[in-house]
Write an enzyme that holds these catalytic residues in place. Structure first.
Site, PDB file in Angstrom:
ATOM      1  N   LYS A   1      -6.386  40.436  21.464  1.00 57.50           N
ATOM      2  CA  LYS A   1      -6.783  40.919  20.283  1.00 57.50           C
ATOM      3  C   LYS A   1      -7.255  42.245  20.486  1.00 57.50           C
ATOM      4  O   LYS A   1      -7.399  43.542  19.211  1.00 57.50           O
ATOM      5  CB  LYS A   1      -8.202  40.054  20.614  1.00 57.50           C
ATOM      6  CG  LYS A   1      -7.832  38.182  19.773  1.00 57.50           C
ATOM      7  CD  LYS A   1      -9.706  37.565  20.063  1.00 57.50           C
ATOM      8  CE  LYS A   1      -9.808  37.664  21.875  1.00 57.50           C
ATOM      9  NZ  LYS A   1     -10.643  36.090  21.439  1.00 57.50           N
TER      10      LYS A   1
ATOM     11  N   SER B   1      -5.616  36.309  26.206  1.00 56.39           N
ATOM     12  CA  SER B   1      -6.574  35.937  24.821  1.00 56.39           C
ATOM     13  C   SER B   1      -7.211  37.131  24.152  1.00 56.39           C
ATOM     14  O   SER B   1      -7.744  37.298  23.599  1.00 56.39           O
ATOM     15  CB  SER B   1      -7.412  34.520  24.941  1.00 56.39           C
ATOM     16  OG  SER B   1      -8.845  34.979  24.035  1.00 56.39           O
TER      17      SER B   1
ATOM     18  N   ARG C   1      -7.839  24.936  23.087  1.00 50.05           N
ATOM     19  CA  ARG C   1      -8.558  25.050  24.250  1.00 50.05           C
ATOM     20  C   ARG C   1      -9.775  24.919  24.020  1.00 50.05           C
ATOM     21  O   ARG C   1     -10.120  24.559  25.278  1.00 50.05           O
ATOM     22  CB  ARG C   1      -8.019  27.128  24.867  1.00 50.05           C
ATOM     23  CG  ARG C   1      -6.861  27.981  24.782  1.00 50.05           C
ATOM     24  CD  ARG C   1      -6.788  28.915  25.248  1.00 50.05           C
ATOM     25  NE  ARG C   1      -7.609  29.175  26.744  1.00 50.05           N
ATOM     26  CZ  ARG C   1      -8.088  30.666  26.612  1.00 50.05           C
ATOM     27  NH1 ARG C   1      -8.543  31.096  25.458  1.00 50.05           N
ATOM     28  NH2 ARG C   1      -8.916  30.618  28.137  1.00 50.05           N
TER      29      ARG C   1
ATOM     30  N   HIS D   1     -15.827  42.755  25.017  1.00 50.14           N
ATOM     31  CA  HIS D   1     -15.390  41.622  24.693  1.00 50.14           C
ATOM     32  C   HIS D   1     -16.516  40.725  26.334  1.00 50.14           C
ATOM     33  O   HIS D   1     -16.079  41.029  27.403  1.00 50.14           O
ATOM     34  CB  HIS D   1     -14.820  41.587  25.078  1.00 50.14           C
ATOM     35  CG  HIS D   1     -14.035  40.524  23.823  1.00 50.14           C
ATOM     36  ND1 HIS D   1     -14.067  40.087  22.973  1.00 50.14           N
ATOM     37  CD2 HIS D   1     -14.070  38.987  25.153  1.00 50.14           C
ATOM     38  CE1 HIS D   1     -13.415  38.412  22.066  1.00 50.14           C
ATOM     39  NE2 HIS D   1     -13.536  38.201  23.814  1.00 50.14           N
TER      40      HIS D   1
ATOM     41  N   ASP E   1      -3.597  34.005  19.276  1.00 51.75           N
ATOM     42  CA  ASP E   1      -4.953  33.265  20.175  1.00 51.75           C
ATOM     43  C   ASP E   1      -5.445  31.874  18.912  1.00 51.75           C
ATOM     44  O   ASP E   1      -6.255  31.741  19.303  1.00 51.75           O
ATOM     45  CB  ASP E   1      -5.352  34.774  20.524  1.00 51.75           C
ATOM     46  CG  ASP E   1      -7.242  34.479  20.348  1.00 51.75           C
ATOM     47  OD1 ASP E   1      -6.291  33.324  22.035  1.00 51.75           O
ATOM     48  OD2 ASP E   1      -8.246  34.723  20.518  1.00 51.75           O
TER      49      ASP E   1
END
Ligand code: URA
Ligand code: CA
Length: 442
Positions: free
Chosen positions: A194, A190, A175, A89, A168
């Site tokens: 996940k 966030s 956001r 990520h 999220d």
């Protein structure tokens, strides 16, 4: 047990954070529940997000928010898929197309990539938006289809399913449009919520640093990376982080279909440079975390071999086909959406490309239609920017610096002016930016 969070009203939490108070676990649980069940309105959530940005959160609050968000939906169990499952990520960047490159390459090396990606956020692009620029491509697979595909072909990139960290999903979309992206506790919770819910064994985080990153200083980026690795490893999974440069767009192509095209060029062995280098570094960290190689150098070499052999590109095509997209794009990028016209930006003085305000390059692409201003906006997959020079390059007067790919809805003047101001040319030579700043391991 009586759940005391049921008696907490949105206004109580808002008021406490407005004046900088520390929220309790119970208050955070009430907030996350309210986000998911709709009892907190968008404007109340947005107001709290802004208060969190202004006053921050303690480590205790951040940990509680992360865990509550992870538990706000289903916690996936990927144990039916054989072997080690890995995920990666990025904290977000511009021209940051590493997932499309490393996911098929790592899968070719025998480590399964079960990747859950996001959409554009603020000035940064999102893998899902890029993938959807491939004709027919679906990113909304359910968990069963996801598991089957990862088992059968070794990789998949999908959006977070509705069941996964639903809190999220709501917060991310708000956001994106309320200027509350670059806030450490919100980024940590966030991303980690996940990853904790997604069930992979090995997770490599790409923490960006520089003018096109959520955290622009190396100090903040390191703090973010350390916090994520620390909280992530509490969960029993193997987390590591690589801090990579975002003081200029990573790839030279910015925009959804354009970035897919550049990823294909890298996989086909036609394009080298920073995007390829960072993709292979991150991929090598995944291979090492999964025990498939014993050093980063060995991993990079193995991944590079999958480019040379053509296996990586074939795996990318297989992934596209499995997700309903047109796999011929892997061989013929002219099948991707193309903008009708282009606008060139040229140097009006000679010198050296001294700096690029990378967030503004991302914002310029957004003005062209590559991102969203409001959460319901549709993006134009064809528009974006191709950069022709990198920081440190020598430029002559009249040299082409960038080409904007524009569409009908593009604000071409706004984008042009922003882009022009974002690229600074100086008279003195400048060194090329460092690409890999640091590695944080458990
Ligand atoms: N990526 C995410 O998923 N969340 C963030 O907050 C930032 C980047
Ligand atoms: Ca956006």
């Amino acid at each position: 047990m009586i759940d005391s969070s049921k008696n907490i009203r949105p206004g109580d939490i808002l008021r406490k954070k407005r004046f900088g108070g520390e929220l309790t676990e119970t208050e955070i649980r009430a907030f996350v529940r309210g986000v998911v069940d709709g009892s907190f309105a968008d404007y109340q959530i947005s107001a709290l997000l802004m208060a969190i940005c202004i006053h921050g959160m303690s480590d205790r609050e951040t940990l509680a928010l992360t865990l509550e968000m992870a538990r706000s939906g289903e916690m996936l169990d990927l144990s039916r898929i054989p072997g080690i499952k890995a995920d990666k990520h990025s904290t977000g960047g511009v021209g940051d197309t590493t997932s499309l490159i490393l996911v098929p390459l790592v899968a070719c090396c025998g480590v399964r990539m079960a990747k859950m990606s996001g959409r554009g956020l603020g000035f940064t692009g999102g893998t899902l938006d890029k993938m959807e620029s491939i004709p027919g491509m679906r990113v909304d697979l359910d968990v069963d289809a996801f598991e089957r595909q990862v088992t059968d072909i070794g990789c998949a990139i999908i959006g977070q399913t509705a069941e996964l960290a639903p809190a999220d999903k709501v917060l991310y979309a708000l956001r994106d449009v309320t200027e509350t992206v670059d806030c450490m506790p919100l980024v940590v919770s966030s991303i980690l919520s996940k990853k904790l819910a997604a069930g992979c064994d090995v997770v490599v985080l790409d923490v960006k640093t520089g003018s096109g990153a959520i955290m622009q200083t190396l100090e903040d980026s390191r703090k973010l990376a350390q916090m994520m690795v620390r909280i992530g490893n509490l969960s029993g999974k193997k987390f590591s982080a690589v801090i990579t440069d975002m003081d200029q767009p990573l790839g030279n192509y910015i925009g959804n279909a354009l970035e897919v095209e550049e990823a294909i060029d890298v996989l086909a062995g036609r394009t080298a440079g920073d995007l390829k280098d960072v993709s292979l570094q991150l991929g090598a960290h995944i291979l090492k975390g999964a025990g498939a190689v014993s050093s980063i150098a060995e991993g990079v070499e193995m991944l590079d071999g999958k480019i040379a052999s053509g296996e990586g590109l074939r795996k990318f095509a297989a992934m596209i086909r499995a997700q309903g997209g047109d796999p011929r794009v892997a061989e013929d990028t002219s099948l991707l959406p193309k903008a009708k016209s282009t606008v060139e930006l040229r140097a009006d003085e000679p010198g050296y490309l001294a700096a690029i305000r990378t967030d503004d390059v991302g914002n310029a692409a957004k003005l062209l239609g590559a991102g969203r201003e409001r959460k319901t906006d549709a993006i134009d997959p064809a528009v974006g920017i191709v950069m022709h020079r990198r920081v440190g390059d020598k430029v002559r007067r009249g040299d082409l610096l960038a080409t904007m790919h524009v569409g009908e809805r593009s604000d071409r003047i706004g984008a042009y002016n922003l882009l022009r101001r974002a690229i600074r040319i100086g008279t003195a030579p400048v060194p090329r930016p460092t690409l890999i700043h640091d590695v944080i391991e458990a």
